[in-house]
Write a protein that holds these residues in place. Structure first.
Motif, PDB file in Angstrom:
ATOM      1  N   ARG A 239       0.848  -1.191   0.000  1.00  0.00           N
ATOM      2  CA  ARG A 239       0.000   0.000   0.000  1.00  0.00           C
ATOM      3  C   ARG A 239       0.877   1.232   0.000  1.00  0.00           C
ATOM      4  NH1 ARG A 239      -2.025   1.279   5.121  1.00  0.00           N
ATOM      5  NH2 ARG A 239      -1.542  -0.882   5.511  1.00  0.00           N
ATOM      6  N   GLY A 240       0.383   2.283  -0.643  1.00  0.00           N
ATOM      7  CA  GLY A 240       1.162   3.525  -0.647  1.00  0.00           C
ATOM      8  C   GLY A 240       0.237   4.724  -0.610  1.00  0.00           C
ATOM      9  N   ALA A 241       0.712   5.808   0.014  1.00  0.00           N
ATOM     10  CA  ALA A 241      -0.112   7.019   0.078  1.00  0.00           C
ATOM     11  C   ALA A 241       0.794   8.230  -0.081  1.00  0.00           C
ATOM     12  CB  ALA A 241      -0.837   7.088   1.420  1.00  0.00           C
ATOM     13  N   VAL A 242       0.322   9.192  -0.880  1.00  0.00           N
ATOM     14  CA  VAL A 242       1.121  10.411  -1.090  1.00  0.00           C
ATOM     15  C   VAL A 242       0.423  11.591  -0.419  1.00  0.00           C
ATOM     16  CG1 VAL A 242       2.052  12.003  -2.806  1.00  0.00           C
ATOM     17  CG2 VAL A 242       1.991   9.592  -3.289  1.00  0.00           C
ATOM     18  N   PHE A 243       1.211  12.383   0.302  1.00  0.00           N
ATOM     19  CA  PHE A 243       0.694  13.576   0.986  1.00  0.00           C
ATOM     20  C   PHE A 243       1.355  14.799   0.374  1.00  0.00           C
ATOM     21  CE2 PHE A 243      -1.421  11.509   4.518  1.00  0.00           C
ATOM     22  CZ  PHE A 243      -0.897  10.232   4.406  1.00  0.00           C
ATOM     23  N   LEU A 244       0.503  15.742  -0.051  1.00  0.00           N
ATOM     24  CA  LEU A 244       1.029  16.978  -0.647  1.00  0.00           C
ATOM     25  C   LEU A 244       0.161  18.143  -0.206  1.00  0.00           C
ATOM     26  CD1 LEU A 244       1.364  15.851  -4.374  1.00  0.00           C
ATOM     27  CD2 LEU A 244       3.255  16.240  -2.824  1.00  0.00           C
ATOM     28  N   ARG A 245       0.643  19.362  -0.497  1.00  0.00           N
ATOM     29  CA  ARG A 245      -0.241  20.511  -0.290  1.00  0.00           C
ATOM     30  C   ARG A 245      -1.302  20.444  -1.373  1.00  0.00           C
ATOM     31  NH1 ARG A 245       2.195  25.590  -1.132  1.00  0.00           N
ATOM     32  NH2 ARG A 245       3.747  24.472  -2.298  1.00  0.00           N
ATOM     33  N   ARG A 246      -2.585  20.648  -0.978  1.00  0.00           N
ATOM     34  CA  ARG A 246      -3.648  20.508  -1.988  1.00  0.00           C
ATOM     35  C   ARG A 246      -3.579  21.628  -3.013  1.00  0.00           C
ATOM     36  NH1 ARG A 246      -8.113  18.622   1.906  1.00  0.00           N
ATOM     37  NH2 ARG A 246      -7.647  16.410   1.912  1.00  0.00           N
ATOM     38  N   ASP A 247      -3.267  22.846  -2.579  1.00  0.00           N
ATOM     39  CA  ASP A 247      -3.080  23.948  -3.517  1.00  0.00           C
ATOM     40  C   ASP A 247      -2.151  24.970  -2.877  1.00  0.00           C
ATOM     41  OD1 ASP A 247      -4.757  25.805  -1.942  1.00  0.00           O
ATOM     42  OD2 ASP A 247      -6.352  24.427  -2.508  1.00  0.00           O
ATOM     43  N   ALA A 248      -1.903  26.024  -3.640  1.00  0.00           N
ATOM     44  CA  ALA A 248      -0.909  26.999  -3.189  1.00  0.00           C
ATOM     45  C   ALA A 248      -1.355  27.712  -1.908  1.00  0.00           C
ATOM     46  CB  ALA A 248      -0.660  28.010  -4.292  1.00  0.00           C
ATOM     47  N   THR A 249      -2.663  27.694  -1.619  1.00  0.00           N
ATOM     48  CA  THR A 249      -3.137  28.458  -0.465  1.00  0.00           C
ATOM     49  C   THR A 249      -3.037  27.660   0.840  1.00  0.00           C
ATOM     50  OG1 THR A 249      -5.376  27.685  -0.843  1.00  0.00           O
ATOM     51  CG2 THR A 249      -4.778  29.811  -1.846  1.00  0.00           C
ATOM     52  N   THR A 250      -2.856  26.329   0.744  1.00  0.00           N
ATOM     53  CA  THR A 250      -2.794  25.554   1.986  1.00  0.00           C
ATOM     54  C   THR A 250      -1.346  25.218   2.332  1.00  0.00           C
ATOM     55  OG1 THR A 250      -3.149  23.587   0.688  1.00  0.00           O
ATOM     56  CG2 THR A 250      -5.070  24.440   1.844  1.00  0.00           C
ATOM     57  N   ASP A 251      -1.076  25.211   3.639  1.00  0.00           N
ATOM     58  CA  ASP A 251       0.272  24.932   4.098  1.00  0.00           C
ATOM     59  C   ASP A 251       0.471  23.459   4.385  1.00  0.00           C
ATOM     60  OD1 ASP A 251       1.805  27.050   3.970  1.00  0.00           O
ATOM     61  OD2 ASP A 251       1.477  27.793   6.017  1.00  0.00           O
TER      62      ASP A 251
ATOM     63  N   THR B 250      15.691  22.302  -1.425  1.00  0.00           N
ATOM     64  CA  THR B 250      15.932  21.833  -0.048  1.00  0.00           C
ATOM     65  C   THR B 250      14.621  21.776   0.731  1.00  0.00           C
ATOM     66  OG1 THR B 250      16.340  24.102   0.523  1.00  0.00           O
ATOM     67  CG2 THR B 250      18.283  22.720   0.139  1.00  0.00           C
ATOM     68  N   ARG B 251      13.513  21.948   0.014  1.00  0.00           N
ATOM     69  CA  ARG B 251      12.205  22.078   0.667  1.00  0.00           C
ATOM     70  C   ARG B 251      11.448  20.762   0.624  1.00  0.00           C
ATOM     71  NH1 ARG B 251       7.929  24.413  -1.798  1.00  0.00           N
ATOM     72  NH2 ARG B 251       9.217  24.689  -3.629  1.00  0.00           N
ATOM     73  N   LEU B 252      10.859  20.381   1.766  1.00  0.00           N
ATOM     74  CA  LEU B 252      10.032  19.173   1.759  1.00  0.00           C
ATOM     75  C   LEU B 252       8.671  19.547   1.179  1.00  0.00           C
ATOM     76  CD1 LEU B 252       9.746  16.342   4.137  1.00  0.00           C
ATOM     77  CD2 LEU B 252       7.648  17.590   3.788  1.00  0.00           C
ATOM     78  N   ILE B 253       8.349  18.959   0.017  1.00  0.00           N
ATOM     79  CA  ILE B 253       7.064  19.336  -0.615  1.00  0.00           C
ATOM     80  C   ILE B 253       6.017  18.241  -0.442  1.00  0.00           C
ATOM     81  CG2 ILE B 253       8.116  20.842  -2.343  1.00  0.00           C
ATOM     82  CD1 ILE B 253       7.378  18.375  -4.282  1.00  0.00           C
ATOM     83  N   GLY B 254       6.441  17.085   0.049  1.00  0.00           N
ATOM     84  CA  GLY B 254       5.453  16.014   0.215  1.00  0.00           C
ATOM     85  C   GLY B 254       6.057  14.814   0.900  1.00  0.00           C
ATOM     86  N   LEU B 255       5.214  13.821   1.098  1.00  0.00           N
ATOM     87  CA  LEU B 255       5.640  12.625   1.805  1.00  0.00           C
ATOM     88  C   LEU B 255       4.961  11.419   1.171  1.00  0.00           C
ATOM     89  CD1 LEU B 255       7.050  11.528   4.404  1.00  0.00           C
ATOM     90  CD2 LEU B 255       4.864  11.810   5.556  1.00  0.00           C
ATOM     91  N   LEU B 256       5.786  10.383   0.951  1.00  0.00           N
ATOM     92  CA  LEU B 256       5.212   9.119   0.468  1.00  0.00           C
ATOM     93  C   LEU B 256       5.328   8.120   1.610  1.00  0.00           C
ATOM     94  CD1 LEU B 256       4.401   6.921  -1.708  1.00  0.00           C
ATOM     95  CD2 LEU B 256       6.848   6.662  -2.082  1.00  0.00           C
ATOM     96  N   LEU B 257       4.228   7.473   1.943  1.00  0.00           N
ATOM     97  CA  LEU B 257       4.284   6.431   2.969  1.00  0.00           C
ATOM     98  C   LEU B 257       3.992   5.099   2.314  1.00  0.00           C
ATOM     99  CD1 LEU B 257       2.435   8.072   5.992  1.00  0.00           C
ATOM    100  CD2 LEU B 257       4.879   7.713   5.698  1.00  0.00           C
ATOM    101  N   LEU B 258       4.867   4.123   2.564  1.00  0.00           N
ATOM    102  CA  LEU B 258       4.645   2.789   2.022  1.00  0.00           C
ATOM    103  C   LEU B 258       4.413   1.835   3.187  1.00  0.00           C
ATOM    104  CD1 LEU B 258       7.458   2.597  -0.667  1.00  0.00           C
ATOM    105  CD2 LEU B 258       5.022   2.918  -1.073  1.00  0.00           C
ATOM    106  N   ALA B 259       3.438   0.945   3.033  1.00  0.00           N
ATOM    107  CA  ALA B 259       3.186  -0.050   4.078  1.00  0.00           C
ATOM    108  C   ALA B 259       4.182  -1.196   3.888  1.00  0.00           C
ATOM    109  CB  ALA B 259       1.761  -0.541   3.982  1.00  0.00           C
ATOM    110  N   ASP B 260       4.025  -2.272   4.654  1.00  0.00           N
ATOM    111  CA  ASP B 260       4.983  -3.387   4.551  1.00  0.00           C
ATOM    112  C   ASP B 260       4.943  -4.043   3.173  1.00  0.00           C
ATOM    113  OD1 ASP B 260       2.453  -4.168   4.859  1.00  0.00           O
ATOM    114  OD2 ASP B 260       2.823  -5.709   6.373  1.00  0.00           O
TER     115      ASP B 260
END
Ligand SMILES: Nc1ncnc2c1ncn2[C@@H]1O[C@H](COP(=O)(O)OP(=O)(O)OP(=O)(O)O)[C@@H](O)[C@H]1O
Ligand SMILES: [Mg+2]
Length: 468
Positions: free
Chosen positions: A95-107, A177-187
């Motif tokens: 399983r995998g999930a990607v987390f990002l800012r939804r648009d330029a207005t959200t942090d 050098t900016r963290l723009i998102g996160l990918l989480l992978l399950a086992d």
């Protein structure tokens, strides 16, 4: 007899044959065995490095191919889709999930896409890219086992999200050098541990996707800005055109009004002198009727462009719409049109001329009725925020084709049979809403046609006037 080497050896006297000492033979045998073991070990090592090298070449080739594809994909969703699929397929994650800012207005970073089986974090949980955890991950800039990250320092939101991926990996997506998102992978599906190769592969891929995501974001942002600009230009053009048309119509109406009044007065005289002649009276009646029709059109034209300054008062739109619906009750029900109203409670007043606003809603309701000759439903809804009251009138008619939509607010534009419509209804609405500093627009929906009117609340109107 010819003596061969063999026979010669055989015949050599035993005393002359060199004798090897048993201890020396053992030493040589041991060295040979050791050498063999070293060679075997080297072969194993070489085979392993060969395997690793092959995997690396394969991974690099895959990354090369994927990043080429990533860079060619400018559509955001397609990009994410292929990224997660590649990660799952390549390292065998369940399983995998990607987390990002939804648009330029959200942090905060929110779940934007997830694939695979098992539980998936809720979309409304946001994680702060400036949090301790994510700052730490950004500093590391490489995939980390999720289990190593779960600690007291995590926020409750982070713990909720990481909890679903406990035996998996967290892969930071870093742009520059900016963290723009996160990918989480399950086992892994196989139940095995992630290897160094997996981690290296994900690390390179994450860098590639971060660049591609920023590219796609830039591209979509530019596309959006260009579209907004085009829309604004079109709106400007349309309002300039309508203003010019309205002004011209109002001038013509004004000019027509004077002779019309004179004709009407003279007609009264004609009626008086023709009292004895019923035939003449009948003709006069027809002329009067037609004059009234022209006068009606002229009145409407004058409404499109307002030569006098408006006299505004506080208007409750719920009441205005209610009055219009009461007026139209019979014509609507006899056409089998069901009316649904979804009025907001405590709707703020708007500043306006009640009779003219009534005329706007009357025209729109009449149009909706005309658009549904075989019946249907008309839903009128009001909503509001601090600045605007929004009214929508949505019918279940055929809607309006995109080709003619830009012309519907033009004076005299009609698709109705001659004598059925003058084509002034919507231009009158436009003129009235315009001088109320509001806007009127139309869009097709799945069900039919939908008009939307925005009018400034009293608060907004007062603020604007104070600013002027
Ligand atoms: N709710 C609607 N559904 C479908 N088409 C509509 C709707 N409202 C307006 N139209 C289209 O827009 C055209 C212009 O409308 P407008 O109200 O200005 O004039 P009209 O209704 O034709 O004539 P008038 O209102 O002067 O009697 C209509 O002829 C019709 O084609
Ligand atoms: Mg109309």
């Amino acid at each position: 007899m010819v003596m061969t080497e063999r026979t010669r050896k055989k015949t050599r006297p035993a005393a002359t044959r060199p004798r090897r000492k048993p201890a020396a033979r053992t030493v040589v045998d041991n060295s040979l065995q050791q050498l063999q073991a070293e060679i075997d070990q080297k072969v194993v090592q070489l085979t392993e490095s060969n395997r690793q090298l092959k995997r690396k070449i394969f991974d690099l080739y895959t990354i090369f191919e994927i990043s080429r594809n990533f860079n060619a994909v400018l559509k955001f969703q397609t990009l994410l889709d292929s990224f997660i699929f590649t990660c799952l397929g390549q390292v065998g994650a369940s399983r995998g999930a990607v987390f990002l800012r939804r648009d330029a207005t959200t942090d905060k970073l929110h779940l934007v896409m997830a694939k695979g089986s098992g539980s998936i974090p809720a979309e409304n949980i946001g994680i702060d890219p400036q949090s301790r955890l994510l700052t730490y991950l950004a500093g590391l800039n490489r995939p980390v086992p999720v289990g190593d990250l779960i600690s007291d320092a995590c926020t409750p939101e982070e713990l909720t999200i990481l909890g679903d991926f406990q035996s998996g990996l967290a892969v930071p997506l870093i742009y520059q050098t900016r963290l723009i998102g996160l990918l989480l992978l399950a086992d892994k599906i196989s139940g095995r541990q992630y290897t160094m190769d997996d981690i290296e592969f994900l690390s390179i891929l994450a860098n590639q996707i971060a660049v591609a995501i920023e590219n796609a974001r830039l591209y979509e942002g530019e596309k959006m800005a260009a579209m907004q600009l085009r829309n604004l230009q079109e709106q400007l053009l349309q309002s300039e055109r309508l203003a010019a048309l309205g002004e011209m119509s109002a001038k013509i109406a004004h000019e027509v009004n004077n002779p019309l009044g004179i004709i009407k007065n003279y007609l009264l005289l004609v009626r008086r002198t023709a009292e004895e002649k019923p035939e003449a009276i009948k003709h006069v009646a027809v002329v009067e009727q037609e004059i009234d029709r022209i006068a009606g059109i002229v009145r409407q034209l004058l409404d499109v462009h307002r030569p006098r300054p408006p006299i505004f008062s506080r208007v409750n739109l719920t009441l205005v719409i209610g009055e219009v619906l009461a007026l139209m009750e019979r014509p609507l029900s006899s056409n089998s049109i069901e009316v649904r109203t979804v009025f907001a409670e405590n709707l703020p007043d708007v500043l306006g001329e009640p009779d003219n606003l009534k005329q706007v809603f009357l025209n729109l309701v009449i149009n909706a009725r005309d658009a549904m000759p075989d019946g249907g439903s008309l839903t009128i809804a009001t909503t509001f925020d601090e600045d605007w009251v929004r009214t929508t009138l949505c019918d279940t008619g055929p809607g309006i084709s995109p080709e003619i939509q830009p012309r519907i607010f033009d004076p005299f534009f009609t698709t109705k049979e001659p004598g059925q419509g003058t084509g002034l209804g919507l231009s009158v609405c436009y003129g009235i809403i315009k001088y109320h500093n509001g806007s009127i627009s139309f869009r097709n929906t799945e069900q039919g046609g939908c008009f939307e009117i925005l009018l400034p609340t009293v608060k907004k109107g007062v603020e604007r006037d104070a600013g002027n």
